[in-house]
Enzyme design. Sequence first.
Site, short mmCIF file in Angstrom:
data_model
loop_
_atom_site.label_atom_id
_atom_site.label_comp_id
_atom_site.label_asym_id
_atom_site.label_seq_id
_atom_site.Cartn_x
_atom_site.Cartn_y
_atom_site.Cartn_z
NE ARG A 104 50.06 10.99 36.60
CZ ARG A 104 51.18 10.67 36.54
NH1 ARG A 104 51.98 10.71 35.52
NH2 ARG A 104 51.17 9.14 37.57
CG HIS A 131 51.15 8.89 42.44
ND1 HIS A 131 50.06 8.37 41.60
CD2 HIS A 131 52.72 8.53 41.56
CE1 HIS A 131 50.72 7.89 40.37
NE2 HIS A 131 52.02 7.89 40.78
CD GLN A 134 54.75 4.18 42.40
OE1 GLN A 134 54.17 4.36 41.16
NE2 GLN A 134 54.46 3.02 42.31
CG ASP A 219 59.48 10.95 43.76
OD1 ASP A 219 59.54 10.43 42.20
OD2 ASP A 219 57.83 11.52 43.75
CB CYS A 259 56.96 6.19 42.14
SG CYS A 259 57.44 7.69 42.18
NE ARG A 287 50.98 2.95 39.49
CZ ARG A 287 51.49 4.19 39.07
NH1 ARG A 287 51.90 5.13 38.93
NH2 ARG A 287 50.07 5.32 38.45
N1 NVA Z 1 56.45 13.57 42.69
C1 NVA Z 1 56.19 13.12 41.51
C2 NVA Z 1 56.07 11.88 41.21
C3 NVA Z 1 56.18 11.09 39.62
C4 NVA Z 1 55.13 10.04 39.42
C5 NVA Z 1 55.96 14.60 40.66
O1 NVA Z 1 54.68 14.32 41.02
O2 NVA Z 1 56.76 14.31 39.58
N1 CP Z 2 55.55 6.81 38.71
C1 CP Z 2 54.44 7.33 38.20
O1 CP Z 2 53.52 7.36 38.35
O2 CP Z 2 55.16 7.07 36.66
P1 CP Z 2 54.64 8.17 35.26
O3 CP Z 2 54.73 9.69 35.86
O4 CP Z 2 55.45 7.67 34.37
O5 CP Z 2 52.93 7.77 35.10
#
Ligand code: NVA
Ligand code: CP
Length: 304
Positions: A104, A131, A134, A219, A259, A287
């Site tokens: 990540r 992502h 997800q 989101d 998500c 997930r």
């Molecule tokens: N769009 C959000 C998703 C978090 C799971 C982010 O990138 O922070």
């Molecule tokens: N939806 C998601 O990826 O959640 P986290 O940021 O908690 O991993």
Amino acid sequence: MALRHFLTLQDLSKAELETLLQRAVQLKNQHRDGIDSRPCEGKVMAMIFEKSSTRTRVSFETGMAQLGGSALFLSPNDTQLGRGEPVEDSARVISRMVDIIMIRTFGHDRITTFAEYSSVPVINALTDEFHPCQLLADMQTYLEHRGSIRGKKVAWVGDGNNMCQSYMNAADMLDFELVIACPEGYEPSQALLDKFSNRVTVVRNPAAALEGADLVVTDTWASMGQEEEKKLREKAFAGFQVNEAIMELAAPDALFMHCLPAYRGLEISDTMLESKWSVVWDEAENRLHAQKALVEFLLAEMAK
Ligand code: NVA
Ligand code: CP
């Protein structure tokens, strides 16, 4: 040996994606029946997190344990990556010791470089651009609740972010219509809009996107890394909240997904997650099952 990475949904063929989603449902049912096959006995996953996470960490770590393997949590605070060791060097070293790697991070180029230098499969666990894990969970959730998503209308309300762009990939691969309602200046990438112009449209009015939609998704308005823009974004996205009133415009059996983490009172109303449309807790749980199917698939490809 077939070294396969999962950096976007497009790294799978359409047929592989469909099979993987069915396998995810099967693994979930087997787990509930107390049967966990353990194809990853002795296998180790490195989990590299350069951003925070709850769901992604818990699901990958638990998933590896259920598959018979184990997982290492690596944060930039504790690794040399965080002190500037090049991605190319880190990829070569870590991939010589573990069997699969999950990352990540921020820019998508960081994960593509890592994958280029890795000798084991690399999974995108979120970048600024995509992502895909997800989306596996979201598509599994739709399948379980409503069957095939082919030909359905999906409304994305909010930022043209990593989740939105992954929905664009999914629309192409699973043949659904995606209508994105976002304020001017917050669109997904023009290259993706051009590429998927047969499936994806942008509108400025959330009501137009929701009209007859089978699935409504939103989101956060400020993703990780955009904390300083939070106030500015709250202004730009006023009028883009998903709430019970606007959901009435969707199809009678519409589903709502997010998500998570969610910000009540901003992109959703206080009660949206508990509303009759919401399947967000199944979505979060999936997930675990979807990623188990993914890991099983990538390691089986490696063994070929
Ligand atoms: N769009 C959000 C998703 C978090 C799971 C982010 O990138 O922070
Ligand atoms: N939806 C998601 O990826 O959640 P986290 O940021 O908690 O991993």
